[in-house]
Design a protein around this motif. Structure first.
Motif, short mmCIF file in Angstrom:
data_model
loop_
_atom_site.label_atom_id
_atom_site.label_comp_id
_atom_site.label_asym_id
_atom_site.label_seq_id
_atom_site.Cartn_x
_atom_site.Cartn_y
_atom_site.Cartn_z
N PHE A 192 0.83 -1.22 0.00
CA PHE A 192 0.00 0.00 0.00
C PHE A 192 0.86 1.26 0.00
O PHE A 192 0.35 2.36 0.22
N GLN A 193 2.17 1.07 -0.20
CA GLN A 193 3.14 2.17 -0.21
C GLN A 193 3.02 3.03 1.05
O GLN A 193 3.06 4.26 1.01
N ALA A 194 2.89 2.36 2.18
CA ALA A 194 2.70 3.06 3.45
C ALA A 194 3.98 3.79 3.87
O ALA A 194 5.09 3.40 3.50
N ALA A 195 3.79 4.81 4.68
CA ALA A 195 4.90 5.48 5.36
C ALA A 195 5.09 4.78 6.71
O ALA A 195 4.15 4.14 7.21
N SER A 196 6.27 4.94 7.30
CA SER A 196 6.47 4.31 8.61
C SER A 196 5.47 4.90 9.62
O SER A 196 5.01 4.21 10.53
N GLU A 197 5.11 6.16 9.42
CA GLU A 197 4.17 6.79 10.36
C GLU A 197 2.80 6.09 10.32
O GLU A 197 2.08 6.05 11.31
#
Ligand code: FAD
Ligand code: NAI
Length: 466
Positions: free
Chosen positions: A431-436
């Motif tokens: 989902f191309q998530a950010a670490s945040e």
């Protein structure tokens, strides 16, 4: 002449998943497998039997060494024949399960050896020598997998000098076991026999274990295994092996030069990698030339021959069951005119030892080499409540995020149950998530998975529990 839309050669995770997906999409499919059971290396002599022995031997060692600490006093005795029986029961149930799934999806399992006879033609040779030619309308899919690589001067006799298949079936616990190759097989099967009582020495050509694993993780892993009693001889090569009735004499030498010495062991496990299996496949009949190491080169599953596709261990990339499965689905969907695709950046790896090691995406070394600026978030299992109370607080979670965008680029974990938890990073990365995103996602307490969240928080320096 029997006619099919798709003929798949090989019934392992690549072949059987391709067959199921093709059946689901309404194609007339045959899957050719020469073994007496379906499931390939993975189910018969790979993932499944090795995990059965890892699970059982972990219980055995726990009962022997750790139960007392939890207030459980027991007398523990190993019953190796029953341990093998439990393993075999699992293998039989799962290979039968694949047979059921092929039937359910109207796939014909054709027993025998398949070879490509020319464009759109596959010949199957049955055990009794009879031959049948299949007419293939749409696609031939090669899924013939791999076999253990050999070492010059060392003959695997499956008696004293074994490969992974022999090491899964030893009838006794060796007093001493020498493992050649500190890769995944060596460390998993070495762990099995060490837990059951063997003194295990691992001989590795390189000056590190598990090439390809994030270096910091590999160092922590080696320390953990050494603490359990595994002995490592890194930067060492085996030049000869002499097997007798009672054991094996190995000649070993430092890779950097120096005197040779003799090392004795009851059994030797040779596990220096696997090579693609294409013997007798008739590749020359459609003009496919494997590369120098024997792999079939592909472009999104397509080989150089029109209408011939290849998936799994016989192609380049990690030799993993789920990679074969991913390629199987993608290739069949492409054959059906859909948009099949494999995201090679998000294929996880797991080493099922204790502690487990699991990772996905880029290592720190790869990011440095590519000149990509990244941030590191790390969290130790010593600060994770569940790991602590379970008395298994070892290792860490490390996440690597793009310095500018915070997108997760890789995750590396060593610790309890990390093999199950790595899928969280895979979903996040797909989902191309950010670490945040992970840092702000609720995780149940008390679970080991909280360590993933805390590591993600650490990217921006707001870890709360360490
Ligand atoms: P295979 O599983 O090798 O299947 C190929 C099949 O094709 C075989 O059954 C073979 O008999 C058949 N075949 C070959 N040629 C022909 C022919 N001409 N005609 C008919 N049939 C043919 N991977 C993981 O992801 N997780 C693990 O935990 C794991 N553990 C492993 C442990 C061990 C000890 C080993 C050896 C491997 C392990 N692997 C693991 C790797 C995994 O088994 C392979 O990556 C996977 O099986 C590859 O699938 P495949 O379908 O490409 O090939
Ligand atoms: P590997 O490639 O993981 O490791 C082989 C090791 O042998 C390397 O460390 C290499 O440097 C070393 N080596 C090579 N030649 C040597 C020599 N002459 N002397 C000493 N060391 C030498 O291969 P392995 O362990 O045989 O496993 C084969 C494949 O099976 C792996 O690629 C892996 O993908 C798959 N596998 C996966 C598992 C999992 O996912 N949990 C479990 C077991 C196997």
């Amino acid at each position: 002449m029997p006619q099919y839309d798709v003929v798949i050669i090989g019934g392992g995770p690549g072949g059987y998943n391709a067959a199921i997906r093709a059946g689901q999409l309404g194609m007339k499919v045959a899957c050719i497998e020469k073994r007496a059971t379906l499931g390939g290396t993975c189910l018969n002599v790979g993932c499944i039997p090795s995990k059965a022995l890892l699970h059982a031997s972990e219980y055995y060692e726990m009962a022997l060494k750790d139960f007392a600490g939890f207030g459980i006093d027991t007398t523990v005795k190993l019953n190796l024949p029953n341990m093998h029986k439990q393993k075999e029961a699992g293998v039989t149930a799962l290979t039968k399960g694949v047979e059921f799934l092929l039937k359910k999806n109207k796939v014909d399992w054709i027993k025998g050896s398949g070879a490509i006879a020319g464009a759109g033609k596959v010949v199957v040779k049955a055990e009794d020598g009879s031959e049948t030619t299949l007419d293939v309308a749409k696609a031939i899919v090669i899924a013939t997998g791999s076999e253990p690589a050999s070492l010059p001067g060392i003959t695997v006799d499956q008696m004293r000098i074994v490969d992974s298949t022999g090491a899964l079936a030893l009838a006794e616990v060796p007093k001493t076991l020498a493992v050649i190759g500190a890769g995944i097989i060596g460390l998993e099967l070495g762990s099995v026999w060490r837990r059951l009582g063997a003194e295990v020495t691992v001989i590795e050509f390189l000056d590190r274990i598990t090439p390809g694993m994030d270096e910091e993780t590999a160092k922590t892993f080696q320390r953990a295994l050494a603490k359990q009693g595994m002995v490592f001889r890194l930067g060492t090569k085996v030049t000869a092996a002499k097997a007798g009735d009672k054991g094996v004499e190995l000649t070993v030498e430092p890779v950097s030069g120096g005197a040779a010495e003799t090392l004795k062991a009851d059994y030797v496990l040779v596990c220096v990698g696997r090579r693609p299996f294409t013997e007798g496949l008739g590749l020359e009949n459609v003009g496919i030339k494997p590369d120098k190491r024997g792999f079939i080169e592909t472009d999104h599953g397509r080989t150089s021959a029109p209408g011939v596709w290849a998936i799994g261990d016989v192609t380049l990339g990690p030799m993993l069951a789920h990679k074969a499965e991913d390629e199987a689905v993608a290739v069949i969907e492409l054959i059906a005119g859909k948009a099949g695709h494999v995201n090679y950046d998000v294929i996880p790896s797991v080493v099922y030892t204790f502690p487990e090691v699991a990772w996905v995406g880029k290592t720190e070394e790869e990011l440095k080499a590519a000149g990509i600026a990244y941030k590191v978030g790390k969290f130790p299992f010593t600060a994770n409540a569940r790991a602590k109370v379970n008395d298994e607080a070892i290792g860490f979670v490390k996440v690597l995020a793009d310095a500018k965008t915070d997108r997760i680029l890789g995750a590396h974990m060593i610790g309890p149950d990390v093999g199950e938890m790595v899928a969280e990073w895979c979903v996040a990365m797909e989902f191309q998530a950010a670490s945040e995103d992970v840092a702000r996602t609720s995780h149940p307490h008390p679970t080991r998975s909280e360590a993933l969240r805390q590591a993600a928080m650490n990217v921006e320096g707001w870890t709360m529990q360490a």
